[in-house]
Scaffold this motif. Sequence first.
Motif, PDB file in Angstrom:
ATOM      1  N   THR A 569     -31.943  13.173 -56.411  1.00 41.09           N
ATOM      2  CA  THR A 569     -33.510  13.263 -56.213  1.00 41.09           C
ATOM      3  C   THR A 569     -34.031  13.680 -57.794  1.00 41.09           C
ATOM      4  O   THR A 569     -33.594  14.360 -58.685  1.00 41.09           O
ATOM      5  CB  THR A 569     -33.686  14.561 -55.527  1.00 41.09           C
ATOM      6  N   ARG A 582     -36.002   9.887 -53.758  1.00 38.00           N
ATOM      7  CA  ARG A 582     -34.880  10.311 -53.479  1.00 38.00           C
ATOM      8  C   ARG A 582     -33.946   9.027 -53.390  1.00 38.00           C
ATOM      9  O   ARG A 582     -34.360   7.988 -52.698  1.00 38.00           O
ATOM     10  CB  ARG A 582     -34.760  10.889 -52.066  1.00 38.00           C
ATOM     11  N   HIS A 583     -32.582   9.024 -54.124  1.00 36.84           N
ATOM     12  CA  HIS A 583     -31.792   8.019 -53.994  1.00 36.84           C
ATOM     13  C   HIS A 583     -30.586   8.452 -53.241  1.00 36.84           C
ATOM     14  O   HIS A 583     -29.858   9.261 -53.597  1.00 36.84           O
ATOM     15  CB  HIS A 583     -31.489   7.497 -55.347  1.00 36.84           C
ATOM     16  N   MET A 585     -26.840   6.874 -52.165  1.00 40.06           N
ATOM     17  CA  MET A 585     -25.873   5.997 -52.348  1.00 40.06           C
ATOM     18  C   MET A 585     -24.739   6.171 -51.373  1.00 40.06           C
ATOM     19  O   MET A 585     -24.453   7.437 -51.072  1.00 40.06           O
ATOM     20  CB  MET A 585     -25.467   5.980 -53.763  1.00 40.06           C
ATOM     21  N   ASN A 641     -27.565   1.234 -50.727  1.00 36.64           N
ATOM     22  CA  ASN A 641     -28.581   2.166 -51.401  1.00 36.64           C
ATOM     23  C   ASN A 641     -29.743   2.382 -50.647  1.00 36.64           C
ATOM     24  O   ASN A 641     -30.237   1.261 -49.949  1.00 36.64           O
ATOM     25  CB  ASN A 641     -29.208   1.777 -52.965  1.00 36.64           C
ATOM     26  N   THR A 642     -30.499   3.457 -50.549  1.00 38.38           N
ATOM     27  CA  THR A 642     -31.752   3.679 -49.814  1.00 38.38           C
ATOM     28  C   THR A 642     -32.663   4.434 -50.897  1.00 38.38           C
ATOM     29  O   THR A 642     -32.183   5.439 -51.660  1.00 38.38           O
ATOM     30  CB  THR A 642     -31.706   4.283 -48.685  1.00 38.38           C
ATOM     31  N   PHE A 643     -34.170   3.937 -51.143  1.00 39.27           N
ATOM     32  CA  PHE A 643     -34.784   4.728 -52.109  1.00 39.27           C
ATOM     33  C   PHE A 643     -36.003   5.254 -51.191  1.00 39.27           C
ATOM     34  O   PHE A 643     -36.531   4.622 -50.367  1.00 39.27           O
ATOM     35  CB  PHE A 643     -35.352   3.840 -53.103  1.00 39.27           C
TER      36      PHE A 643
END
Length: 910
Positions: A569, A582-583, A585, A641-643
């Motif tokens: 974060t 917020r990332h 992985m 990955n999500t953002f």
Amino acid sequence: MTLQKLSHIFTKIAFKPLRTNLFHIVLSVIFLTLGTSEIYSQELPKKTIAIPSEKQQDTTKTEIPELELITEAVQDTVPKDTLKPKKSTLDGIVKRRAVDYEKVDQKNKLLTLYNEAELYYLDVELKSGIIVMDYAKDEVYAGRIKDSSGAYTQRPVFKQGSNVVEPDSIRFNFKTKKVLIWNSRSQQGELNFIAEIAKKENDSVYFMKNVKFTTAEDIDDPEYYFLARRAKFVPKKKVVVGLTNMVIADVPTPIGLPFAFFPMTETSQSGVIMPTFTDTRRQGYSLQNGGYYFALSDNYDLTFLGDYYTNGSYALRFESSYAKRYRFRGNVNIRFENQITSERGFPDYAKSNIYNIQWSHSQDAKSSPNSRFSASVNLGSSTYFQNSLNQVNVGSRLNNTMNSSISYSKTFNSVPSVNMSLTASHQQNTQTQQINMTLPTLQLSVDRIFPFAAEDAPKKGFFKNINLQYNLRGENRIATTDSLFFKSEMFRDAKVGLQHSIPLSTNFKVFKHFSVSTGMNYNEVWYTKTIDRNFDADLGEVVDKEVNGFDAFRTYSFSSSVGTTIYGTFNFGENKKLQAIRHVMRPSVSHSYTPSFDKYWDTYDTDASGTIRKDYTRFEGGIFGVPGQNYSNNIGFSLNNTFEAKVTDRDSTKTEPKKVMLLNNLNFSTSYNIAADSLPWNPVRVSGGTLLFKEKMNVNFGATLDPYALNNANRRINKYNIDNGGSLFRMTSANITINYSLTSEGNDKAQNKNEQGARNGGREDDLFGTNTDFSDRRGSQFGDDDKDKDDAISEFFKTKLPWDLTFAYSLTYGNATRQNEITGNSIMISGNMDLSPKWKFGISTGYDFVQNGVTFTQLRFERDLLSWRMDFNWTPFGENAYWGFFIGIKSGMLSDIKWEKRTQPDRVIR
């Protein structure tokens, strides 16, 4: 003299009008009170007469009183009266009410109710401004009354049983059941009737004069109606009329019939379907979509339709729908067309037969929880949707595949449970006309078994998580073409096989944060046919000899993977508009190993000398593949990955920040083959997607990155691209697609899906226009006939204009062989708008930037004429060029009253 006799005498005296006095009334009440119990306690012959109760004299009350029925009891010892006893004037209880007053005229036997009058007698319900009941003649009259402005209001509403009539005035006889009605209004199904004079002969027959019938909602001012001079009306059965003319906007037209018959029923009835007259450039004049409807039962029906063209072409269609409540429902469509172009003897003469079969079946989930049967079939000639004369469906025409599936599944509630399914599938390429079918596919699976864990114990750790399954798959696969479909040749080269697999796996955690899974898979394949490949000296070539008989091969493989989830974060401060990102992985490393099974491989000579030998396996061509000759040892890498962002909400009343998805996914994946002598790395695949603009825009992208260089012949070489003077990766392909759907407030476009177009193989949206089925033009091409819209205009120049917009963009880049070019670049747009509450406009179009041309374009116009609908559909150019005009009544009962003119698309017969 007994008490009963005195009561009887005073009863007669007390109720003689104009001859009673207070003394008589008092004595009558006393003797009636004393004698009531004795009268009703004896078994005596009785007769009933109706006399008005004293409640009727009170005209100020508005509750619903009743006419009381007094029962006389007469003993045989009483001398007969010299006057004949009067018969009862009423056969039942009368309930009534009125707002202004209720008046009883005993002398003339009249009961008058005024203002919002209501009368209930036997099975008759009557509401009106004024009601006059003559209970001596058993007749009632009802009519309107004038309001303060002098206008007539409170039209009578007469209801007997389920029949309702709303006339200007009515006269009804309770004994004979005959009715005389002026300006009656009634409804039967979709038809509204207005008759100048109507006479009811009995419970089932009405005779009417100067009757209007229409499907318009405004019965007092219909936009159209049919005027019949005389008519016979049998409720819920039929209407027979004499000379009839159509009147539009109160203007008589010459359109008429000498007589007509309209069936009226609440259940389906068989009947003739009138054809439509059309003309085409290739087939000449025609009668289309004429036939017969068979109402076979409440659960299923059958429609037979046919076309005939003056050049000899014809078409047949069978349509059937069936349903059983809480069990299943479905429909079947079988369509056949014999098409002739030009005339025999001319060079452009052509004849072809095309057909299409569609079947849809769905089962109610509650009917059988352990078994399920479903079907979705769309098969036939590959050129049916391209060449059919009875519909225009560009989406289906441009589609290259047709698919079908029929499946039955059952769950056996054993321990462990067993799931079984039988599926017949069909895939057809309409361009190559290749057909692949499985008749059938058998699948059987046994639920997971944990041999080292108790049934109710938690499954934690390496050993307790060990589990195994058993899966069986059997197929009878057929590959054929259009020309051999449904012929014996299609089964000649059928391939049969069975595949058994037993996966054994377990999963556990290491170092608290890493999830590890490992397993092995045993695979066994059975075939009924194999090949024997040898060089034939007589033919001078290599030939394959088919060997019938059981044969099998067995393989196994190992796999494992380890992965974890990492959260990060980045905070920017709570007072910032962008507070945090917020990332997430999810890295993963996997390994797979498959040994070589070269024992199933043999060699053959390629020529007569025998100097060159090649490897082959007798299982080649099998439906479940062949055993691998070379072993494989791969390590795979992937990163997901999500953002997500936290932003300050625009609504100042909200205390929590708003979450916004930046990237739904951004994935990287590749693999390394340890066993490969060269080019061990596979290209890196990058893909991702996100939703923008309140999740209305869907963006997806992808790219392929190759680490190896190309030689002068544009072939991959075992040399990294960066070592060859290039970049770290060489982009070989890339693509991006954008889909955007936008609608105005309150316009739910999701309800207007083109389900039949999708069933034909097209799309549910209208990017390729809307499909038109000439056999049924009752529905709107905008698909919103049943939507209730507010057409009211609150202020001048202020009205609702519902609209929707669908946007699709596709871009493709290719550089596999250094071509470095855009291979695809096109945009498609479709939109619909209500220009006014009754006018609709739609367009579907697009542009291809590579070919520099406009793609398929369609213009749609529609006018809602209340009970009628008018539309115009135009495709101005291309091989699908077409226009069609239609105007007709929306109601299914009068759907044959229409006029349509259209051209056939400029198709190329294939």
